[in-house]
Design a protein around this motif. Structure first.
Motif, PDB file in Angstrom:
ATOM      1  N   ALA A 198       0.652  -1.201   0.121  1.00  0.00           N
ATOM      2  CA  ALA A 198      -0.004   0.014  -0.060  1.00  0.00           C
ATOM      3  C   ALA A 198       1.010   1.388   0.092  1.00  0.00           C
ATOM      4  N   ARG A 199       2.071   0.975   0.469  1.00  0.00           N
ATOM      5  CA  ARG A 199       3.194   2.149   0.545  1.00  0.00           C
ATOM      6  C   ARG A 199       4.077   2.212  -0.650  1.00  0.00           C
ATOM      7  N   GLY A 200       3.674   1.412  -1.796  1.00  0.00           N
ATOM      8  CA  GLY A 200       4.485   1.188  -2.877  1.00  0.00           C
ATOM      9  C   GLY A 200       5.860   0.621  -2.737  1.00  0.00           C
ATOM     10  N   VAL A 201       5.763  -0.345  -1.882  1.00  0.00           N
ATOM     11  CA  VAL A 201       7.189  -1.181  -1.646  1.00  0.00           C
ATOM     12  C   VAL A 201       6.561  -2.692  -2.033  1.00  0.00           C
ATOM     13  N   GLN A 202       7.343  -3.144  -3.119  1.00  0.00           N
ATOM     14  CA  GLN A 202       7.176  -4.737  -3.308  1.00  0.00           C
ATOM     15  C   GLN A 202       7.314  -5.465  -2.296  1.00  0.00           C
ATOM     16  N   ALA A 203       6.714  -6.516  -2.044  1.00  0.00           N
ATOM     17  CA  ALA A 203       6.867  -7.152  -0.821  1.00  0.00           C
ATOM     18  C   ALA A 203       6.230  -8.528  -1.070  1.00  0.00           C
ATOM     19  N   VAL A 204       6.513  -9.663  -0.547  1.00  0.00           N
ATOM     20  CA  VAL A 204       5.964 -10.928  -0.567  1.00  0.00           C
ATOM     21  C   VAL A 204       6.237 -11.804   0.784  1.00  0.00           C
ATOM     22  N   ALA A 205       5.094 -12.474   1.035  1.00  0.00           N
ATOM     23  CA  ALA A 205       4.991 -12.994   2.470  1.00  0.00           C
ATOM     24  C   ALA A 205       5.328 -14.217   2.050  1.00  0.00           C
ATOM     25  N   LEU A 206       6.068 -14.696   3.097  1.00  0.00           N
ATOM     26  CA  LEU A 206       6.602 -16.303   3.182  1.00  0.00           C
ATOM     27  C   LEU A 206       6.392 -16.919   4.495  1.00  0.00           C
ATOM     28  N   THR A 207       6.214 -18.432   4.436  1.00  0.00           N
ATOM     29  CA  THR A 207       6.118 -19.020   5.687  1.00  0.00           C
ATOM     30  C   THR A 207       7.638 -19.166   5.938  1.00  0.00           C
ATOM     31  N   GLY A 208       7.998 -19.738   7.383  1.00  0.00           N
ATOM     32  CA  GLY A 208       9.256 -20.110   7.629  1.00  0.00           C
ATOM     33  C   GLY A 208       9.794 -21.078   6.817  1.00  0.00           C
ATOM     34  N   GLY A 209       9.135 -22.210   6.408  1.00  0.00           N
ATOM     35  CA  GLY A 209       9.609 -23.133   5.513  1.00  0.00           C
ATOM     36  C   GLY A 209       9.906 -22.572   3.983  1.00  0.00           C
ATOM     37  N   GLN A 210       9.077 -21.736   3.538  1.00  0.00           N
ATOM     38  CA  GLN A 210       9.347 -21.168   2.340  1.00  0.00           C
ATOM     39  C   GLN A 210      10.417 -20.222   2.431  1.00  0.00           C
TER      40      GLN A 210
END
Length: 447
Positions: A92-104
Motif C-alpha cells: 500500500a506504500r509502494g514497496v514490493q513485498a512477498v509473504a513467506l512461511t518459515g519453511g518457504q
C-alpha cells in the motif's frame, strides 16, 4: 547485497497505527540503500483476534488437549496472517513485498513440536526474492521438518530466533529487533523510573540479562547472532531512537574508545515468583542423598536454580507454581523440606566484574542500607544474584541501581571496581553514526 533483517513483535503489528510505524522503518532502510528482510510475530496478544494465544484458546474451548503436531499447525497461523497483512501494508506504500512461511524462507528444523531447533537455513529462497527487488516478509516462530511435511514452532522467543538465524544465514549487516521499548534498560523502568537505555552492550551481557529476567530479546537469538558475528540492534518501533547495539567487545571498542575496559556493572535484572527450599540433613551418605533428591526433582521436570549444597544443608529455588510438587517429591524420599514462598531473584550483571574485588561488598552494602535481607546468593563470572523476599523486590532493585550509579549519565564508581562511563556519554562526535558504519564490518576477518 547490504541486507538488514528487521523483526517486529506482536505489539508492533496489532493495529493500523502500529503497522504504519513498522512500515516506516522498512521504507527508511530501503531509502538508505539496504535490502530489508522482515520477520513478524503474530499480531497482538491474548484477546486480540489473531494472537497465538487467542487461536489456541479457540481450539481448547472445543477440546482441552491438542495433539502437538496440530497445535504447531495452529500456532503458526498467527505469524502467517501477520506476514500477509504486513506485506499488504508495504504494498500500500509502494514497496514490493512477498509473504513467506518459515519453511518457504528456508528454515529447516527437527520434529520437536512446540520447541523445535533449527537444523539449517537455506538462504537461496530469500536471496532470489531480494534479487527480484522484493522485500520478503517472513512468518517468524516457525520452520518445516526435513521431509517438508510438517510445520514446526520454535518455542518462546521464536520470532527473535528466526530473525537471528536469517541474519546469520544471509550474512546481514545487522539484525534489528523492534519492540515497544527504547532498547535494553539498566533496570525494569516499572521498578526504576530513572533507568537508562544502554547505548551498547556485549552479546554476553545481554544473554545474561535475558536469562536473569530481562525480556527485551530472547537469549537464544543473541547466542545465534554471537556465533554468526552479526550485530543486533534493539529499537523502539514508534521512535527513531538508535536503541541498544549488541555486539562483541572489540567492535564496541572501535566505536566508543572509552569502553576499552569493560564496565563493572551494566544492569540490574530480577525474577519474581520463586520459592526457596531448604533441607537440613545429616552428613552421612551425603552424595547419595544429593543424587536422589535432585534426580527426584528432575524426573518431575522441575527446574532448580540458585543451588547451594553443603554436607548438612541444601538450599535452592523453584518457581512458585512448582513448589508443592517439589515438596511432594522430597517428602516421598523421607525428607522434610522447608518452603519460603514469594521470593525474588535480583541480579547484578556486568562483563567487567570478573576478578574485580569489591563488587560483592557493594551489593551487600546497598541491600543492607535499603533494609533488604539476603536469603541466598550465587554468582558467575559476570553476575551476582541475591534471593530476597518478594515484598523487598522493588526496594532491592532500586537500591542496587542507585548504588552503582546506573541512573546517572556518567556513573562514577568509587572503590577498586571503578569502571569507565557508559557509551553515549562523552562519546566522540558522530559515534551514533559510527555504529551504523560498524555494522558493515562484521564479516569474519574484517579489520
Amino acid at each position: 547485497m547490504r541486507i538488514v533483517v528487521q523483526k517486529f513483535g506482536g505489539t508492533s503489528l496489532r493495529g493500523s497505527r502500529e503497522r504504519a510505524a513498522a512500515a516506516r522503518h522498512v521504507i527508511a532502510a530501503v531509502q538508505d540503500g539496504m535490502q530489508p528482510v522482515v520477520v513478524v510475530s503474530a499480531m497482538g496478544r491474548r484477546g486480540d483476534p489473531y494472537a497465538t494465544d487467542t487461536l489456541v484458546d479457540l481450539a481448547r474451548a472445543v477440546h482441552p488437549r491438542i495433539p502437538a503436531r496440530e497445535q504447531d499447525l495452529l500456532m503458526a497461523c498467527g505469524e502467517i496472517i501477520a506476514a500477509v497483512v504486513f506485506a499488504q501494508e508495504l504494498r500500500a506504500r509502494g514497496v514490493q513485498a512477498v509473504a513467506l512461511t518459515g519453511g518457504q524462507a528456508g528454515i529447516v528444523t527437527d520434529a520437536q513440536f512446540g520447541d523445535a531447533r533449527i537444523l539449517r537455513v537455506d538462504p537461496a529462497p530469500l536471496r532470489r526474492q531480494l534479487e527480484r527487488g522484493q522485500v520478503p516478509v517472513v512468518a517468524g516462530f516457525q520452520g518445516v521438518t526435513e521431509d517438508g511435511r510438517d510445520i514446526t514452532t520454535l518455542g518462546r522467543g521464536g520470532s527473535d530466533t528466526t530473525a537471528a538465524a536469517l541474519g546469520v544465514a544471509l550474512r546481514a549487516e545487522v539484525v534489528e529487533i523492534y519492540t515497544d521499548v527504547d532498547g535494553v534498560k539498566t533496570a525494569d523502568p516499572r521498578l526504576v523510573p530513572e533507568a537508562r537505555t544502554l547505548s551498547t552492550a556485549t552479546y554476553d551481557e545481554i544473554v545474561q540479562m535475558a536469562h536473569e529476567g530481562a525480556r527485551v530479546v530472547h537469549p537464544r537469538a543473541v547466542e545465534l547472532a554471537m556465533r554468526g558475528n552479526v550485530p543486533l540492534r534493539i529499537r523502539n518501533t514508534f521512535t527513531d531512537d538508535p536503541g541498544t547495539l549488541v555486539t562483541r567487545h572489540w567492535e564496541v571498542d572501535q566505536v566508543w574508545p572509552d569502553l576499552r575496559q569493560p564496565r563493572a556493572v551494566t544492569g540490574i535484572t530480577h525474577i519474581p515468583g520463586l520459592t526457596q527450599i531448604t533441607l537440613d540433613t545429616a552428613a552421612d551418605d551425603d552424595q547419595s542423598l544429593n543424587v536422589r533428591l535432585f534426580r527426584a526433582l528432575a524426573d518431575r521436570g522441575i527446574s532448580v536454580d540458585m543451588i547451594n549444597v553443603s554436607p548438612r544443608r541444601k538450599a535452592f529455588v523453584v518457581r512458585d507454581d512448582r513448589a508443592d510438587e517439589a515438596r511432594e517429591a522430597l517428602e516421598a524420599l523421607g525428607l522434610k523440606p522447608e518452603l519460603r514462598r514469594g521470593c525474588a531473584k535480583v541480579t547484578v550483571v556486568g562483563a567487567g566484574m570478573h576478578g574485580v574485588p569489591g563488587v560483592m561488598a557493594r551489593v551487600v552494602e546497598a541491600l543492607k542500607a535499603a533494609g533488604v535481607s539476603i536469603l541466598l546468593t550465587v554468582d558467575s563470572h559476570m553476575t551476582i544474584s541475591c534471593l530476597v523476599d518478594g515484598d523487598d523486590l522493588g526496594r532491592a532493585v532500586r537500591a542496587l541501581h542507585q548504588h552503582f550509579g546506573l541512573g546517572q549519565l556518567a556513573p562514577v564508581l568509587d572503590g577498586p571496581e571503578r569502571a569507565p562511563r557508559d557509551a553515549g556519554v562523552g562519546a566522540p562526535a558522530g559515534a551514533t553514526e559510527g555504529s551504523a558504519r560498524l555494522a558493515g564490518t562484521n564479516r569474519p576477518g574484517a579489520p
